[in-house]
Write a protein that holds these residues in place. Sequence first.
Motif, PDB file in Angstrom:
ATOM      1  N   LEU A   1       0.829  -1.205   0.000  1.00  0.00           N
ATOM      2  CA  LEU A   1       0.000   0.000   0.000  1.00  0.00           C
ATOM      3  C   LEU A   1       0.864   1.255   0.000  1.00  0.00           C
ATOM      4  CD1 LEU A   1      -2.760  -1.110   2.534  1.00  0.00           C
ATOM      5  CD2 LEU A   1      -3.036  -0.762   0.078  1.00  0.00           C
ATOM      6  N   GLN A   2       1.948   1.226   0.752  1.00  0.00           N
ATOM      7  CA  GLN A   2       2.842   2.375   0.809  1.00  0.00           C
ATOM      8  C   GLN A   2       3.547   2.583  -0.530  1.00  0.00           C
ATOM      9  OE1 GLN A   2       3.251   4.584   3.213  1.00  0.00           O
ATOM     10  NE2 GLN A   2       4.826   5.728   2.088  1.00  0.00           N
ATOM     11  N   ALA A   3       3.941   1.476  -1.174  1.00  0.00           N
ATOM     12  CA  ALA A   3       4.704   1.569  -2.421  1.00  0.00           C
ATOM     13  C   ALA A   3       3.881   2.128  -3.578  1.00  0.00           C
ATOM     14  CB  ALA A   3       5.263   0.196  -2.794  1.00  0.00           C
ATOM     15  N   VAL A   4       2.575   1.835  -3.599  1.00  0.00           N
ATOM     16  CA  VAL A   4       1.753   2.269  -4.726  1.00  0.00           C
ATOM     17  C   VAL A   4       1.061   3.599  -4.456  1.00  0.00           C
ATOM     18  CG1 VAL A   4       1.329  -0.114  -5.394  1.00  0.00           C
ATOM     19  CG2 VAL A   4      -0.307   1.043  -3.931  1.00  0.00           C
ATOM     20  N   ARG A   5       1.227   4.119  -3.243  1.00  0.00           N
ATOM     21  CA  ARG A   5       0.578   5.401  -2.921  1.00  0.00           C
ATOM     22  C   ARG A   5       1.103   6.495  -3.853  1.00  0.00           C
ATOM     23  NH1 ARG A   5       0.723   6.916   3.224  1.00  0.00           N
ATOM     24  NH2 ARG A   5      -0.598   5.052   3.204  1.00  0.00           N
ATOM     25  N   GLY A   6       0.188   7.200  -4.478  1.00  0.00           N
ATOM     26  CA  GLY A   6       0.567   8.273  -5.379  1.00  0.00           C
ATOM     27  C   GLY A   6       0.836   7.829  -6.801  1.00  0.00           C
ATOM     28  N   GLN A   7       0.852   6.514  -7.051  1.00  0.00           N
ATOM     29  CA  GLN A   7       1.055   6.012  -8.407  1.00  0.00           C
ATOM     30  C   GLN A   7      -0.258   6.091  -9.173  1.00  0.00           C
ATOM     31  OE1 GLN A   7       3.969   5.159  -9.578  1.00  0.00           O
ATOM     32  NE2 GLN A   7       5.171   4.997  -7.708  1.00  0.00           N
TER      33      GLN A   7
ATOM     34  N   MET B   1       2.431  -9.923  -6.342  1.00  0.00           N
ATOM     35  CA  MET B   1       2.208  -8.641  -5.669  1.00  0.00           C
ATOM     36  C   MET B   1       1.112  -7.845  -6.369  1.00  0.00           C
ATOM     37  SD  MET B   1       5.929  -7.266  -4.348  1.00  0.00           S
ATOM     38  CE  MET B   1       6.804  -7.430  -5.901  1.00  0.00           C
ATOM     39  N   ARG B   2       1.150  -7.816  -7.705  1.00  0.00           N
ATOM     40  CA  ARG B   2       0.106  -7.094  -8.436  1.00  0.00           C
ATOM     41  C   ARG B   2      -1.255  -7.727  -8.192  1.00  0.00           C
ATOM     42  NH1 ARG B   2      -0.336  -6.580 -14.972  1.00  0.00           N
ATOM     43  NH2 ARG B   2      -0.791  -8.789 -14.722  1.00  0.00           N
ATOM     44  N   ASP B   3      -1.307  -9.059  -8.216  1.00  0.00           N
ATOM     45  CA  ASP B   3      -2.561  -9.765  -7.976  1.00  0.00           C
ATOM     46  C   ASP B   3      -3.081  -9.470  -6.573  1.00  0.00           C
ATOM     47  OD1 ASP B   3      -4.400 -12.207  -8.818  1.00  0.00           O
ATOM     48  OD2 ASP B   3      -3.775 -12.562  -6.750  1.00  0.00           O
ATOM     49  N   ARG B   4      -2.185  -9.471  -5.591  1.00  0.00           N
ATOM     50  CA  ARG B   4      -2.581  -9.205  -4.205  1.00  0.00           C
ATOM     51  C   ARG B   4      -3.180  -7.806  -4.073  1.00  0.00           C
ATOM     52  NH1 ARG B   4      -4.254 -11.437   0.524  1.00  0.00           N
ATOM     53  NH2 ARG B   4      -3.694 -10.124   2.293  1.00  0.00           N
ATOM     54  N   TYR B   5      -2.552  -6.833  -4.711  1.00  0.00           N
ATOM     55  CA  TYR B   5      -3.039  -5.455  -4.583  1.00  0.00           C
ATOM     56  C   TYR B   5      -4.362  -5.265  -5.340  1.00  0.00           C
ATOM     57  CZ  TYR B   5      -3.514  -0.447  -4.953  1.00  0.00           C
ATOM     58  OH  TYR B   5      -4.023   0.826  -4.897  1.00  0.00           O
TER      59      TYR B   5
ATOM     60  N   HIS C   1      -7.221  -7.818  -3.722  1.00  0.00           N
ATOM     61  CA  HIS C   1      -7.514  -7.864  -2.290  1.00  0.00           C
ATOM     62  C   HIS C   1      -7.355  -6.530  -1.573  1.00  0.00           C
ATOM     63  CE1 HIS C   1      -7.780 -12.253  -2.427  1.00  0.00           C
ATOM     64  NE2 HIS C   1      -6.700 -12.234  -3.186  1.00  0.00           N
ATOM     65  N   LEU C   2      -6.348  -5.760  -1.956  1.00  0.00           N
ATOM     66  CA  LEU C   2      -6.082  -4.522  -1.217  1.00  0.00           C
ATOM     67  C   LEU C   2      -6.833  -3.328  -1.804  1.00  0.00           C
ATOM     68  CD1 LEU C   2      -2.250  -4.912  -0.538  1.00  0.00           C
ATOM     69  CD2 LEU C   2      -4.183  -5.583   0.895  1.00  0.00           C
ATOM     70  N   ARG C   3      -6.763  -3.139  -3.116  1.00  0.00           N
ATOM     71  CA  ARG C   3      -7.435  -1.974  -3.712  1.00  0.00           C
ATOM     72  C   ARG C   3      -8.945  -1.983  -3.526  1.00  0.00           C
ATOM     73  NH1 ARG C   3      -6.468   0.052  -9.888  1.00  0.00           N
ATOM     74  NH2 ARG C   3      -7.790  -1.732 -10.397  1.00  0.00           N
TER      75      ARG C   3
ATOM     76  N   ALA D   1     -16.644  -9.893  -7.306  1.00  0.00           N
ATOM     77  CA  ALA D   1     -15.641  -9.503  -6.304  1.00  0.00           C
ATOM     78  C   ALA D   1     -14.461  -8.788  -6.953  1.00  0.00           C
ATOM     79  CB  ALA D   1     -15.166 -10.729  -5.522  1.00  0.00           C
ATOM     80  N   VAL D   2     -14.761  -7.807  -7.809  1.00  0.00           N
ATOM     81  CA  VAL D   2     -13.716  -7.023  -8.468  1.00  0.00           C
ATOM     82  C   VAL D   2     -13.973  -5.543  -8.200  1.00  0.00           C
ATOM     83  CG1 VAL D   2     -13.270  -8.714 -10.277  1.00  0.00           C
ATOM     84  CG2 VAL D   2     -15.063  -7.011 -10.616  1.00  0.00           C
ATOM     85  N   ASP D   3     -13.011  -4.703  -8.583  1.00  0.00           N
ATOM     86  CA  ASP D   3     -13.156  -3.277  -8.320  1.00  0.00           C
ATOM     87  C   ASP D   3     -13.768  -2.556  -9.515  1.00  0.00           C
ATOM     88  OD1 ASP D   3     -11.133  -3.146 -10.150  1.00  0.00           O
ATOM     89  OD2 ASP D   3      -9.576  -2.592  -8.733  1.00  0.00           O
ATOM     90  N   LEU D   4     -13.961  -1.247  -9.341  1.00  0.00           N
ATOM     91  CA  LEU D   4     -14.635  -0.433 -10.348  1.00  0.00           C
ATOM     92  C   LEU D   4     -13.919  -0.452 -11.688  1.00  0.00           C
ATOM     93  CD1 LEU D   4     -16.772   1.701 -11.155  1.00  0.00           C
ATOM     94  CD2 LEU D   4     -15.223   3.440 -10.266  1.00  0.00           C
ATOM     95  N   PHE D   5     -12.579  -0.327 -11.662  1.00  0.00           N
ATOM     96  CA  PHE D   5     -11.839  -0.252 -12.912  1.00  0.00           C
ATOM     97  C   PHE D   5     -11.899  -1.568 -13.677  1.00  0.00           C
ATOM     98  CE2 PHE D   5     -10.098   3.529 -10.978  1.00  0.00           C
ATOM     99  CZ  PHE D   5      -9.957   4.381 -12.062  1.00  0.00           C
ATOM    100  N   THR D   6     -11.903  -2.688 -12.969  1.00  0.00           N
ATOM    101  CA  THR D   6     -12.003  -3.981 -13.646  1.00  0.00           C
ATOM    102  C   THR D   6     -13.333  -4.105 -14.367  1.00  0.00           C
ATOM    103  OG1 THR D   6     -10.579  -5.014 -11.976  1.00  0.00           O
ATOM    104  CG2 THR D   6     -11.926  -6.479 -13.322  1.00  0.00           C
ATOM    105  N   VAL D   7     -14.413  -3.676 -13.715  1.00  0.00           N
ATOM    106  CA  VAL D   7     -15.732  -3.727 -14.346  1.00  0.00           C
ATOM    107  C   VAL D   7     -15.791  -2.784 -15.542  1.00  0.00           C
ATOM    108  CG1 VAL D   7     -18.188  -3.244 -14.018  1.00  0.00           C
ATOM    109  CG2 VAL D   7     -16.905  -4.406 -12.228  1.00  0.00           C
ATOM    110  N   THR D   8     -15.262  -1.579 -15.363  1.00  0.00           N
ATOM    111  CA  THR D   8     -15.297  -0.610 -16.459  1.00  0.00           C
ATOM    112  C   THR D   8     -14.494  -1.092 -17.654  1.00  0.00           C
ATOM    113  OG1 THR D   8     -15.421   1.134 -14.785  1.00  0.00           O
ATOM    114  CG2 THR D   8     -14.998   1.827 -17.043  1.00  0.00           C
TER     115      THR D   8
END
Length: 320
Positions: free
Chosen positions: A102-108, A135-139, A142-144, A247-254
Motif C-alpha cells: 500500500l505504501q509503495a503504490v501510494r501516489g502512483q 504482488m500485483r494480484d494481491r493489490y 484484495h487490497l485496492r 468480487a472485483v473493483d470499479l476499474f475492472t468492471v469498467t
Amino acid sequence: AARSRSLFLWDDGRPMRFYLRPGLAKLRVAPLVLAGGGRLCRVQEPGAVLLAQPGEAAPNGAVSTEYVTECVERNQRLPLEPFLLAARGRLAFTEAEDAALLQAVRGQGTVRVSGRALWIELERSGLTRHSWQAMRDRYLRHLRPRLWEPPQTEDPTQIKGLFAAASREFESTESESDSSDVAELSTQDRVGRSPGETASDLKTGTEDSAFPDIQLQRQERPKSSCSSSSVVGQVVKTMEHFMEKFAVDLFTVTQAFLKNSGDVEAASYFLQTGQRLDGYPVWSREDDLELQKDDECVRNKLIAKFGAENVAKRIIFRES
C-alpha cells in the motif's frame, strides 16, 4: 562470508529435520539443508518441518521451499512463520507486506498500478518475498477493493469522470491485463453450477446495454425514452452489481465494458469466463487504432476478426 555449517540448528543445538517428497525440488534443496547442519526425513515425522513447492497443493502448516534458499542466501536461520503456505500452496502475504504494498503504490497512477513495470521494479527492490505477478494480484484483487467505496451519487459528472479514467487506462498499452486473471477469478464463481446456469444467469434485469443510447439497436428504441439521470442510475446499479457478483473493483468492471463495447451481457460473460459471449475476441487498444484508419483492407481484416455487426457496434460505441 563462508556459509554457516550450523545454519539449520535449533537454539539448543539440535538439527532441524525437514521432510520433502521425492522430486526435483528435493534434489535441489537437500544439499543446502545438509550443508547447513540440517537433516532430511525419509517419511514425514512428528516435529519435522514439512516443505512444499509454492503453487502446489499442500496441507496446512507446510512451509515453502523458499525458506531453505532464503536462509542460505542470507546465511542465517530465519523464522518459519513468514514462509507458511496458504491454501493452494501459495506463499501467504503478511500484514507487514500488505502495508508495504500500500505504501509503495501510494501516489502512483492507475495505469502504473495496473501495468507491469511498477511491480517488476518492486520485485527487483525486494519489497516482499513474492513475485511481481503475485504482488500485483494481491493489490488489485484484495487490497485496492478495500480502499474503494461505491459511488453514492448518480451525478452524471462523477460517472463521466470514472469512465474517463478507466478509458485512459484502457488506452495505455502498458495497462493491458491478461484475461487469465479474470478467468481464474471467475472460475471460483462457477463452482457448483450446472452447465445451463452459466449463460442463463448473465441477465441482470437491466437493459441489454449499460449504455442504451450507444448500443447498436436490435430493435427501434427512441433515444428520448431514457432521461440522462435514469441512464446514469442504471449504469451505477449495473456496475455495483458486477463488482459484488465477481468480487472485483470499479476499474475492472469498467474495463470489461470498454472491451465489450458497452454490452452488459457480454461484459458479464467476460468477467465470468475471460472470453466473449459470441466467441469473438475482445477489443484492444491496437484494434481501436486500426479501426480509426481509413483503409478498406484494414477494415475488412477487422470484420473478419470480429464480425461485421461487432465492427459496426464498435464504431457507434467509440463515436458516442
